[in-house]
Motif scaffolding. Structure first.
Motif, PDB file in Angstrom:
ATOM      1  N   ALA A  80       0.814  -1.217   0.000  1.00  0.00           N
ATOM      2  CA  ALA A  80       0.000   0.000   0.000  1.00  0.00           C
ATOM      3  C   ALA A  80       0.850   1.271   0.000  1.00  0.00           C
ATOM      4  CB  ALA A  80      -0.979  -0.018   1.173  1.00  0.00           C
ATOM      5  N   PRO A  81       1.793   1.429   0.953  1.00  0.00           N
ATOM      6  CA  PRO A  81       2.599   2.665   0.921  1.00  0.00           C
ATOM      7  C   PRO A  81       3.449   2.800  -0.338  1.00  0.00           C
ATOM      8  CG  PRO A  81       3.442   1.125   2.573  1.00  0.00           C
ATOM      9  CD  PRO A  81       2.120   0.619   2.130  1.00  0.00           C
ATOM     10  N   LEU A  82       3.915   1.676  -0.871  1.00  0.00           N
ATOM     11  CA  LEU A  82       4.723   1.745  -2.081  1.00  0.00           C
ATOM     12  C   LEU A  82       3.872   2.160  -3.273  1.00  0.00           C
ATOM     13  CD1 LEU A  82       7.454   1.397  -3.391  1.00  0.00           C
ATOM     14  CD2 LEU A  82       6.988  -1.049  -3.624  1.00  0.00           C
ATOM     15  N   ALA A 134       2.482   6.222  -7.306  1.00  0.00           N
ATOM     16  CA  ALA A 134       1.443   6.975  -7.998  1.00  0.00           C
ATOM     17  C   ALA A 134       1.805   8.444  -8.154  1.00  0.00           C
ATOM     18  CB  ALA A 134       0.112   6.842  -7.253  1.00  0.00           C
ATOM     19  N   THR A 135       2.709   8.951  -7.319  1.00  0.00           N
ATOM     20  CA  THR A 135       3.117  10.355  -7.430  1.00  0.00           C
ATOM     21  C   THR A 135       3.992  10.592  -8.654  1.00  0.00           C
ATOM     22  OG1 THR A 135       5.172  10.107  -6.133  1.00  0.00           O
ATOM     23  CG2 THR A 135       3.111  10.509  -4.916  1.00  0.00           C
ATOM     24  N   LEU A 177      10.161   2.336  -9.079  1.00  0.00           N
ATOM     25  CA  LEU A 177      10.623   1.002  -8.716  1.00  0.00           C
ATOM     26  C   LEU A 177      11.199   0.336  -9.966  1.00  0.00           C
ATOM     27  CD1 LEU A 177      10.807  -1.300  -6.623  1.00  0.00           C
ATOM     28  CD2 LEU A 177       8.474  -1.944  -7.273  1.00  0.00           C
ATOM     29  N   LEU A 178      12.519   0.118  -9.965  1.00  0.00           N
ATOM     30  CA  LEU A 178      13.165  -0.480 -11.136  1.00  0.00           C
ATOM     31  C   LEU A 178      13.241  -1.997 -11.052  1.00  0.00           C
ATOM     32  CD1 LEU A 178      16.133   1.962 -11.897  1.00  0.00           C
ATOM     33  CD2 LEU A 178      13.745   2.063 -12.641  1.00  0.00           C
TER      34      LEU A 178
END
Length: 376
Positions: A247-249, A254-255, A260-261
């Motif tokens: 959830a936090p990720l 979304a910003t 995340l690679l």
């Protein structure tokens, strides 16, 4: 002296222990008195595999879901294959908590005691197997190598191992980690839509122990203009209990300012490390903390926690925060971005500190332990 080495972990994409094994084998290979034979989980071979087994992670997950007692069954098969190549081995070295049965002197490397402090980072069936075998393996090992004094103290305290059976062999840093001028980074970073010196970096398996939550919260405390100009780049494969981060990720991703690679190859990681403004590594527990050393060798300051073995690696070159102090973390990030003299001081200190560590030194200590065990 013929050394049997368990290299089966190299079937999977390389993370910390895999990197340790690759670098150690390459450094040990320069010793003319050692003959290395590597067990890949199925066969014996004289050389390191160049890549992970294609599709290994997916296949392993499928087998776990579909085959009852998959760990135990695979272990029995591997033990039988292992025994076929050890009849003339002088010594057996295993870099894990669960060595194979060997009729001769065995040395094991204990990188950390994560299974003791963070049992929820392991699948239940694997944790049960580790708990059954770890104590016996530690008792049977003639000698135990550890990456840091911190872990050496833990091994002696938790398992009651005498001090004379434990040796610290600090890890080293691959030559691919070094400072690079921006012109050498442009092609790789442009392909990832990044600019040299204009992003923040996290490297590590995505699991609760790595404490990524505090990084995500700290990043949101930064002024909007800094977040606009310094995206947060996260490199690493999913680990155990990734749902705790989901959830936090997802909110951060979304910003558009957090990216995340996923898992990246060795050369990409090295260039990302050299091009970052700083490394964020607020781990709750580490037996060493190889990304911190790699960052320092690359000329990249690191923000980290003063926990477990991390201070042994970074010394005064590190910028330390409390593991749960997201606002203090944000302040440290902002200072390393805006205070150029401070950033330069930490960069210089890190480069000097990194010179204290090498895989050649790790290999010399390891080979010395081999000889000590054989001659005892």
């Amino acid at each position: 002296m013929r050394i049997a080495l368990n290299a089966s972990i190299l079937r999977a994409p390389r993370t910390g222990i895999g990197q340790y094994l690759v670098e150690l084998v390459q450094a040990l290979a320069t010793d003319p008195n050692l003959e290395l034979q590597l067990f890949n989980g199925w066969n014996w071979q004289p050389d390191l595999p160049t890549t992970a087994l294609p599709g290994y992670s997916r296949l392993s997950s499928l087998i776990k879901r579909c085959v009852p007692n998959a760990y135990a069954l695979r272990r029995r098969i591997e033990q039988q294959r292992f025994e076929r190549g050890t009849r003339d081995a002088t010594l057996y070295h295993d870099p894990s908590l669960w060595p194979f049965t060997f009729d001769g002197p065995m040395v094991m490397t204990l990188h950390d005691l994560t299974h003791v402090h963070f049992p929820d980072t392991q699948p239940k069936d694997r944790l049960a197997a580790i708990e059954r075998h770890a104590v016996t393996s530690v008792e049977q090992a003639r000698h135990i190598l550890v990456d840091s004094q911190f872990i050496g103290d833990e091994v002696r305290h938790y398992y009651g191992v005498p001090i004379e059976r434990v040796t610290v062999a600090p890890l080293g840093c691959s030559a691919r980690f070094h400072p690079r001028p921006s012109v050498q980074l442009t092609a790789r970073l442009q392909s990832l839509n990044l600019q040299p010196g204009r992003y923040l970096l996290c490297v590590g398996t995505l699991e609760p122990r790595k404490n990524l939550q505090v990084v995500l919260r700290a990043y949101q405390h930064l002024p909007p203009t800094l977040r606009e100009h310094y995206p947060l780049i996260i490199v690493g494969m999913a680990g155990w209990r990734p749902e705790q981060l989901a959830a936090p990720l997802q909110r951060a991703l979304a910003t558009g300012q957090v990216r995340l690679l996923g898992y990246q190859d060795d050369n990409t990681v090295a260039e990302l490390m050299a091009g970052a403004r700083l490394l964020l590594f607020p781990s709750l527990y580490e037996g060493f903390g190889l990304p911190v050393l790699e960052a320092m060798a690359s000329g990249t300051p690191a923000i980290l926690t003063r926990t477990s073995a991390l201070p042994e690696v970074a010394g005064e070159a590190g910028t330390y925060i409390d593991a749960h102090a997201d606002r203090a973390c944000a302040e440290s990030i902002q200072r390393l971005i805006e205070d150029q003299p401070y950033w330069q001081q930490k960069r210089d200190a890190g480069l000097l500190r990194a010179e204290m560590f090498s895989w050649q030194r790790c290999a010399r200590i390891t080979a010395s332990v081999y000889r000590q065990v054989v001659e005892s």
